[in-house]
Design a protein around this motif. Sequence first.
Motif, short mmCIF file in Angstrom:
data_model
loop_
_atom_site.label_atom_id
_atom_site.label_comp_id
_atom_site.label_asym_id
_atom_site.label_seq_id
_atom_site.Cartn_x
_atom_site.Cartn_y
_atom_site.Cartn_z
N LEU A 262 0.74 -1.48 -0.07
CA LEU A 262 -0.43 -0.38 0.10
C LEU A 262 0.85 1.25 -0.27
N SER A 263 2.26 0.86 0.68
CA SER A 263 3.43 2.52 0.55
C SER A 263 3.66 2.54 -0.91
N VAL A 264 3.84 1.82 -1.55
CA VAL A 264 3.55 1.58 -2.90
C VAL A 264 3.57 2.39 -3.80
N ILE A 265 1.88 1.83 -3.77
CA ILE A 265 0.58 2.35 -4.27
C ILE A 265 0.55 3.32 -4.33
N ASN A 266 0.72 4.04 -3.17
CA ASN A 266 0.29 5.31 -2.10
C ASN A 266 1.17 6.33 -3.06
N VAL A 267 2.41 5.93 -3.28
CA VAL A 267 3.61 6.71 -4.11
C VAL A 267 2.67 7.17 -5.03
N PHE A 268 2.83 5.90 -5.95
CA PHE A 268 2.10 6.50 -7.65
C PHE A 268 0.88 6.89 -7.60
N ILE A 269 -0.33 7.07 -6.81
CA ILE A 269 -1.32 7.40 -7.07
C ILE A 269 -1.10 9.18 -5.84
N THR A 270 0.06 9.23 -5.90
CA THR A 270 0.13 11.08 -4.58
C THR A 270 0.81 11.16 -6.03
N ASN A 271 0.10 12.53 -5.98
CA ASN A 271 0.20 13.92 -6.69
C ASN A 271 2.22 14.12 -6.28
N SER A 272 2.63 14.26 -7.26
CA SER A 272 3.98 14.08 -7.26
C SER A 272 4.77 15.40 -6.40
N LYS A 273 3.68 16.29 -6.02
CA LYS A 273 3.86 17.55 -4.83
C LYS A 273 3.42 16.87 -3.67
N MET A 274 2.98 16.27 -3.41
CA MET A 274 1.66 16.63 -2.09
C MET A 274 1.04 15.94 -2.01
N ALA A 275 0.80 15.28 -0.05
CA ALA A 275 0.92 13.67 -0.14
C ALA A 275 -0.74 14.02 0.07
N SER A 276 -1.54 13.10 0.46
CA SER A 276 -2.85 13.67 0.80
C SER A 276 -3.84 13.86 2.27
N PRO A 277 -3.99 14.59 2.72
CA PRO A 277 -4.53 14.50 3.51
C PRO A 277 -5.94 13.73 4.00
N MET A 278 -6.82 14.44 2.97
CA MET A 278 -8.03 13.01 3.63
C MET A 278 -7.59 11.42 3.40
N ARG A 279 -6.57 10.65 2.83
CA ARG A 279 -6.10 9.53 3.24
C ARG A 279 -6.10 9.35 4.26
N MET A 280 -5.58 10.68 5.22
CA MET A 280 -4.49 10.68 6.48
C MET A 280 -6.25 10.21 7.78
N ILE A 281 -7.04 10.50 7.25
CA ILE A 281 -8.75 10.68 7.61
C ILE A 281 -9.48 8.98 7.41
N VAL A 282 -9.08 8.79 5.76
CA VAL A 282 -10.16 6.71 5.69
C VAL A 282 -9.03 6.41 6.35
N ALA A 283 -8.18 6.46 6.71
CA ALA A 283 -6.93 5.27 7.24
C ALA A 283 -7.26 5.40 8.86
N LYS A 284 -7.03 5.97 9.62
CA LYS A 284 -7.63 6.38 10.74
C LYS A 284 -9.25 6.25 11.33
N LEU A 285 -9.86 6.14 10.25
CA LEU A 285 -11.38 5.74 11.16
C LEU A 285 -11.18 3.85 10.61
N VAL A 286 -10.32 3.66 9.34
CA VAL A 286 -10.63 1.72 9.74
C VAL A 286 -9.97 1.15 10.49
N MET A 287 -9.12 2.27 11.19
CA MET A 287 -7.66 1.72 11.94
C MET A 287 -8.74 1.65 13.34
N LEU A 288 -9.33 2.56 13.94
CA LEU A 288 -11.06 2.44 15.24
C LEU A 288 -11.25 1.45 15.01
N ILE A 289 -11.93 1.31 13.66
CA ILE A 289 -13.49 0.29 13.20
C ILE A 289 -12.02 -1.09 14.02
N LEU A 290 -11.18 -1.25 13.21
CA LEU A 290 -10.96 -2.43 13.72
C LEU A 290 -9.86 -2.87 14.96
#
Length: 482
Positions: free
Chosen positions: A146-174
């Motif tokens: 998922l780290s590799v995929i995240n690099v290739f789908i990320t804008n070349s300059k910026m990381a995605s803050p929204m992915r951080m929110i979704v990831a933390k929601l998944v973590m909380l549920i599990l």
Amino acid sequence: MIIRLESSSLIPSITMAEFEVQTNNKISSQTNSVFSSDYCKELYVPSIDNIKDEPCVDDVRSFQYKDSVASCTGEPPKDKWQALLIILLIQGLATTLPWNMFINAQSYFQDYKLMTTSNSTDMERHYQSSFMSYVTICSMIPSVLLSVINVFITNSKMASPMRMIVAKLVMLILLAVTIALATVDTSEYVVTFFIVTMVIIVFTNGASAIYTNCLFGIGSILPRRFITAVISGTNMAGVLTSISSIVSIAISSNATTSALLYFSSTIFIVAIALITNKIFHRLPLYVHCTNKIKIKPEKQSPRSQPWKIFKKIWTVCFNMWLTVVVTIMNFPNVASQVKRISIPIDDVYWTPIFCFLNYNIFNVMGSVPIKWTVWPGPKRMWIVVLIRTLILGPFFILNNYLPEERVLPAYLANDYAFIFAVSILGLTNTYLINNYYIYTPSLLDEDDVAVGGMIVNIFMFLGMLSGGLLSMFTHPLITYAW
């Protein structure tokens, strides 16, 4: 749109009738009517010296954009009350909590949930003895992918803050599911419980990997002390989970109650990180740094960028990989199964204090020297990494690791030597990893720093995966009749 003529004569090469025809044609050809910036530009080209226009919608937006550009070309704003630093520390704290939660709960899983009896099958015994190795592998495989995929789908300059929110929601549920399983009697379904736990670990750490990857990408565009704060937060997670584990054991001898207290503290911290996630995106210093990156034009296509960036930092990536391999090969799987010899302490506290807590405290302390020095530099770092590998690599296997089962002699069996080695393992791990994240921006163009930070982070996960795989061979290594 209002057009005012400043002179009674138009440009000699065009009549008013022709101008009206051209204007009508332009209006009818625009899909966005007067709200198109192209329309605004083209409409006034024929009379640029004679005609003034009132600002249209896009003109207003361009004025605001110029203001934002000007604001991010000056001095960066101060981090008032150290708000950004503290929030990034919390964010870093939440990234490795799932990993630390599972490894610090080793006794709960191996000695309670996966406890074997004389009637247990060979498979159940295998799952119990190799639980920590499976935790590492199931954590790192999705983390790498998922780290590799995240690099290739990320804008070349910026990381995605929204992915951080979704990831933390998944973590909380599990994590909530993990707490629920602690209240269920699974003694009759040991294999099923093991499989369900591994599935939870896969998805929890996959979400954590995306979260971590984006966070390090964001931290890489900020001043150096902020990426250090993120790393310090990831290391402090281990300290908090270790203390939480010890306290839960002391409060209650009941394994279920201890587990509920322990897992609940983890959920609480991840929830705080989720709440503060939106705040730091609005802080002036963060906005300044992100705007500074956004206003620069793209120099190369995003698809070709990661490979070109990797070629500039491959030595840092290799050092990162080898450093983490040595760490994870020994901790937690091997070090947590080294038994005490003479230190007067209850066995139930030996591993939580002198293995997990000791390692995590020195892991945090490894960030302290970075404030004064970054040594020895990217060109000579491999020497330090090689020396560390040769000394710490075989040390724990030759200590009092599984004394009841081993055939290979424990040449270095000593409690104090073990405690010292665990301290050095944690201290050097963090110090070196800090250096790698600091070296990376110095080897890249400013536009490539965010993706470069993500790539280095991938090699950290690769090192953890490789170390976890190697740790599975330590048990047969010491039990083989050489």
